[in-house]
Scaffold this motif. Sequence first.
Motif, mmCIF file in Angstrom:
data_model
loop_
_atom_site.group_PDB
_atom_site.id
_atom_site.type_symbol
_atom_site.label_atom_id
_atom_site.label_comp_id
_atom_site.label_asym_id
_atom_site.label_seq_id
_atom_site.Cartn_x
_atom_site.Cartn_y
_atom_site.Cartn_z
ATOM 1 N N ALA A 291 -90.793 56.874 60.340
ATOM 2 C CA ALA A 291 -89.554 56.263 60.818
ATOM 3 C C ALA A 291 -88.356 56.658 59.971
ATOM 4 O O ALA A 291 -87.209 56.497 60.410
ATOM 5 C CB ALA A 291 -89.689 54.741 60.848
ATOM 6 N N SER A 292 -88.611 57.158 58.764
ATOM 7 C CA SER A 292 -87.524 57.650 57.908
ATOM 8 C C SER A 292 -87.555 59.171 57.782
ATOM 9 O O SER A 292 -87.047 59.725 56.805
ATOM 10 C CB SER A 292 -87.626 57.017 56.515
ATOM 11 N N HIS A 293 -88.147 59.859 58.742
ATOM 12 C CA HIS A 293 -88.243 61.319 58.724
ATOM 13 C C HIS A 293 -86.846 61.936 58.808
ATOM 14 O O HIS A 293 -85.971 61.426 59.522
ATOM 15 C CB HIS A 293 -89.099 61.783 59.910
ATOM 16 N N PRO A 294 -86.609 63.032 58.100
ATOM 17 C CA PRO A 294 -85.268 63.638 58.151
ATOM 18 C C PRO A 294 -84.908 64.207 59.512
ATOM 19 O O PRO A 294 -83.726 64.315 59.835
ATOM 20 C CB PRO A 294 -85.328 64.729 57.072
ATOM 21 N N LYS A 295 -85.907 64.561 60.316
ATOM 22 C CA LYS A 295 -85.618 65.133 61.625
ATOM 23 C C LYS A 295 -85.384 64.013 62.624
ATOM 24 O O LYS A 295 -86.210 63.108 62.783
ATOM 25 C CB LYS A 295 -86.781 66.019 62.063
ATOM 26 N N LYS A 296 -84.250 64.060 63.320
ATOM 27 C CA LYS A 296 -83.865 62.972 64.212
ATOM 28 C C LYS A 296 -84.858 62.773 65.341
ATOM 29 O O LYS A 296 -85.179 61.639 65.700
ATOM 30 C CB LYS A 296 -82.470 63.250 64.772
ATOM 31 N N LEU A 319 -99.293 45.921 62.281
ATOM 32 C CA LEU A 319 -98.017 46.627 62.247
ATOM 33 C C LEU A 319 -97.073 45.994 61.240
ATOM 34 O O LEU A 319 -96.352 46.689 60.511
ATOM 35 C CB LEU A 319 -97.395 46.614 63.648
ATOM 36 N N GLY A 320 -97.078 44.657 61.187
ATOM 37 C CA GLY A 320 -96.263 43.989 60.182
ATOM 38 C C GLY A 320 -96.724 44.298 58.769
ATOM 39 O O GLY A 320 -95.909 44.493 57.863
ATOM 40 N N ASN A 321 -98.049 44.346 58.559
ATOM 41 C CA ASN A 321 -98.575 44.681 57.235
ATOM 42 C C ASN A 321 -98.185 46.083 56.806
ATOM 43 O O ASN A 321 -98.028 46.362 55.608
ATOM 44 C CB ASN A 321 -100.097 44.538 57.230
ATOM 45 N N ALA A 322 -98.050 46.984 57.775
ATOM 46 C CA ALA A 322 -97.683 48.360 57.455
ATOM 47 C C ALA A 322 -96.191 48.538 57.223
ATOM 48 O O ALA A 322 -95.754 49.637 56.878
ATOM 49 C CB ALA A 322 -98.145 49.293 58.584
ATOM 50 N N GLY A 323 -95.396 47.479 57.421
ATOM 51 C CA GLY A 323 -93.952 47.581 57.216
ATOM 52 C C GLY A 323 -93.163 47.788 58.486
ATOM 53 O O GLY A 323 -91.971 48.141 58.414
ATOM 54 N N GLY A 324 -93.777 47.571 59.627
ATOM 55 C CA GLY A 324 -93.066 47.809 60.878
ATOM 56 C C GLY A 324 -91.946 46.828 61.138
ATOM 57 O O GLY A 324 -90.953 47.174 61.796
ATOM 58 N N VAL A 325 -92.062 45.591 60.638
ATOM 59 C CA VAL A 325 -91.009 44.597 60.881
ATOM 60 C C VAL A 325 -89.697 45.059 60.250
ATOM 61 O O VAL A 325 -88.636 45.033 60.881
ATOM 62 C CB VAL A 325 -91.443 43.226 60.322
ATOM 63 N N GLU A 326 -89.763 45.484 59.003
ATOM 64 C CA GLU A 326 -88.548 45.915 58.325
ATOM 65 C C GLU A 326 -87.957 47.162 58.981
ATOM 66 O O GLU A 326 -86.722 47.288 59.085
ATOM 67 C CB GLU A 326 -88.848 46.191 56.849
ATOM 68 N N VAL A 327 -88.840 48.063 59.434
ATOM 69 C CA VAL A 327 -88.342 49.294 60.065
ATOM 70 C C VAL A 327 -87.603 48.969 61.363
ATOM 71 O O VAL A 327 -86.491 49.459 61.610
ATOM 72 C CB VAL A 327 -89.521 50.246 60.330
ATOM 73 N N LEU A 328 -88.187 48.131 62.214
ATOM 74 C CA LEU A 328 -87.562 47.813 63.490
ATOM 75 C C LEU A 328 -86.285 47.009 63.298
ATOM 76 O O LEU A 328 -85.286 47.234 63.999
ATOM 77 C CB LEU A 328 -88.552 47.050 64.367
ATOM 78 N N LEU A 329 -86.299 46.080 62.351
ATOM 79 C CA LEU A 329 -85.078 45.325 62.092
ATOM 80 C C LEU A 329 -83.961 46.231 61.571
ATOM 81 O O LEU A 329 -82.803 46.123 61.995
ATOM 82 C CB LEU A 329 -85.356 44.224 61.074
ATOM 83 N N GLY A 330 -84.311 47.132 60.664
ATOM 84 C CA GLY A 330 -83.296 48.034 60.140
ATOM 85 C C GLY A 330 -82.713 48.938 61.208
ATOM 86 O O GLY A 330 -81.496 49.169 61.247
ATOM 87 N N GLU A 331 -83.563 49.429 62.092
ATOM 88 C CA GLU A 331 -83.060 50.303 63.145
ATOM 89 C C GLU A 331 -82.192 49.536 64.135
ATOM 90 O O GLU A 331 -81.153 50.036 64.582
ATOM 91 C CB GLU A 331 -84.239 50.962 63.872
ATOM 92 N N LEU A 332 -82.613 48.323 64.504
ATOM 93 C CA LEU A 332 -81.798 47.527 65.419
ATOM 94 C C LEU A 332 -80.466 47.170 64.779
ATOM 95 O O LEU A 332 -79.417 47.201 65.443
ATOM 96 C CB LEU A 332 -82.555 46.254 65.809
#
Length: 943
Positions: A291-296, A319-332
């Motif tokens: 989710a933080s890959h340099p390629k768009k 998914l939450g344990n893997a950090g998905g909550v923070e990723v989705l919140l940050g993207e939104l």
Amino acid sequence: MAAAKPTLTDSLSFCLAQLTAAAGEGLGGGKDTATNETPLGRALLRERERETEHEWGRSRERETQNPKQVPGSELSAQNLTQGLNSWTALHEGIAQTLDLTSGPLQRLLPNLKCPVAPPSTIFLTNTYLFNLSDPATFLRSLMRETRRGRTLKRPNYLAVTILQCVKTDSIQNRTARALGNLAMEPESCGDIHSAGAVPLLVESLTACQDSQCLQSVVRALRNLADSPQHRLALAQQGAVRPLAELLAAAPDPALTLALVRALLELSRGCSRACAEQLSLGGGLGPLVSLASHPKKAVREATILILANLCAQGLVRPALGNAGGVEVLLGELRRRRGPNGAGPASQQPLVRAVCLLCREAINRARLRDAGGLELLMGLLRDPRASAWHLRVVAALVGFLYDTGALGRLQALGLVPLLAGQLCGDAGDEEEEGREAASWDFPEERTPERAEAGSFRSLRSWLISEGYAAGPGDISPDWSPERCPPPPPPPEPAEPTSPTLGPTSLRTPRTLRTPGRSPAATSEEPWGREGPALLLLSRFSQAPDPSGALVTSPALCGLLAYVTGSPGPPSPRALRILARLTCNPACLEAFVRSYGAALLRAWLVLGVAPEDWPTLRARPVRRQHRELGEMLLQNLTVQAESPFGVGALTHLLLSGSPEDRVACALTLPFICRKPSLWRRLLLDQGGLRLLLSALTRPAPHPLFLFFAADSLSCLQGLVSPTVSPALPPTIPLDLDAPSPCLYERLLGPAPIPAPDLHFLLDSGLRLPAQRAASATASPFFRALLAGSFAEAQMDLVPLRGLSPSAAWPILHHLHGCRGCGAALGPVPPPGQPLLGSEAEEALEAAGRFLLPGLEEELEEAVSHIHLGPHGGPESVGEVFRLGRPRLVAHCARWALGPGQCPRKRALALVGLVEAAGEETGPLTEALLAVVMGVEFGGKGSSLDC
């Protein structure tokens, strides 16, 4: 130099004939020991060399870089003979000249299945079949012939056969590429699925090591996922887990892009099988990292995959344990920023974040990562109105998270929830049963359809111990109203029927198959259910006044109760009852004018949007009863020792706004004479309220509340005696008194007039000197004194119009109640200032005729404040500035039988007419409320 014309040996039929002969020779077992090649292999090699040497081969290479659309017209015999001269004609020639059932082409296929064929022969055969022309175009040509009725089996079996028999990476790569091209057509995609290519492609994923070949296989699987049915079929055949395992193996960048693109297609409308395989394949961690890959392209595809996975409850905790909550919140949060994307790109992320609120572990992560603020931002955004119902349903998950509720309340959730009760938010999207909370994995869905928000709420309620299982909860259930215990078993012998509590209660819903018997008597759960449940939770706090006893929150609840097309939810009624019964809310109801609002909206049927127009709104009996019950609850609190102290403190020590609000509210909630007399009369609450009428209104309905409050107070002061009425005078239009002045107007007046009054207009009016001199001190001095007019027969009267002079002449000659006073009064709707009625009143005062003044004032009151007058006339009458007319206006505005809307509009007109001179209006209203004559001497006016 002109290009050489193709010969017969260049034709496709000749080439295939050569290959067929070589294939037959090869079946005899002949083999060149020097080159270890079969005759078929040598023939294939020769044909390949001839293909590249001829002009048509080079032309085909050029057209491969810029292919043309194959025309749909048919080819002639000459075109078929010269088919090798054109790239387009080659494919049409294949389709039209070959015997697709038993021709030479069929004799090439067994070589692909022969396990002892040399690798070079297999490679050359595959090259000839798939590289003689573009593989996709070649197979499309065969498919067209199949649809036209030819007897060849579906051409996809050709590629599937190669994929099954040949495990060489290069051949697998070519075949997978051909299948990927074919899968771009919906009909071809279905044929490929039917041909059984998916298991072979999945096998290639695990067996192949070449990156190019893997990319071709992954691309083929991605193109095969063109519909929900095909995506489900791919997941059920195990196509997702190998992709996840490859992604976890950290492949090269090109393969990584191909993998995330394939997983994005497979995860659309994510099925349970897809989520399970992706989780078991270890793909959640790599996806969160990507989710933080340099390629768009990789980054955006990965985020959408994570959002799609949230549709399956079984994978959300991992998914939450893997950090998905923070990723989705940050993207939104990024997409909602100033430089973010539009609402369409936010929709899948909003849905994913709301779904993450269904598990306790993810709710904790979301709260710590600032998700509550993000959800509140969505509720405030009018552009996100289509998602408001979903967001509110997600917030229900925090129902018993005290810290989260406190934060939500501080962020202003309550007024937003109240606005949701009767707003035009979009409908909530239905979720599948797999999206239910994984806090209770064994949850099942009842037979009838249920809202998606209820599914998540139900699982949480079960996990919190409010119900034993899914069957005990229906969409009509609420934690505030638990189902009644089951009735005792019936006795064996029959007994006489009796009516008990349960037999008197009519169920709200009918029994449906698959539902719990306890759910049949529960209240309905509609689109407002989540908002009401949260509001109910807030109302259960020890002191909910700061959030719920506010004008926006009360307006939302009352608008829902009175505007619901069907019976409102009992939960809303319980919220209002709970608030009015809470002593901690009493001061808030006073400060926010809540008690006045309850009376106006429920008892009188006047909502804020109805004011100041006179729009009629029928008051339902149940609404009136509800309003009276709520006001009675407040009365109980106000008359308790705590309430008396709170009201006294507000009236004596509160801010100016609080003191006015307290004075206005007291007549609604105080019934003890000792209490309201002490607060309103002895301690100046009534004068405080009257003096605030001309100030800026602290509430949109302030003047309506004030008029209603003064009317209620008048009823408390004089519950049985009606207010003082204006003194009656002989002014009966139906039976007027005889006119004494008419005798002087005829051709033979008796007695003859001895005096005439001359008006400015030149009109002469006859009069009797003696009668005129005795009617008024002014005329006595004028006509019988030492003035020159005493000797004149024609006396001028300056500044009088004929209409204004007419009632004066009648009054001078003894007419009382003959109707002459009505002449100069204009009809309702016309201004009184500057009219002949004002002129007549001024002249009556100038000529010292108090009786005429009173008669003219009563005439004005009769016309403008009578049955045909309206509230707009009250201000006009008040502007005349006559004390008696001011008293009449106050009586009209506060009359016990007056319509509440007209009463309030009349008070508005009085306040506007009074302007800065509020003294007369205050004294007049005070006199009417206290039931005394305006200007009388009573101790009540000195309060």
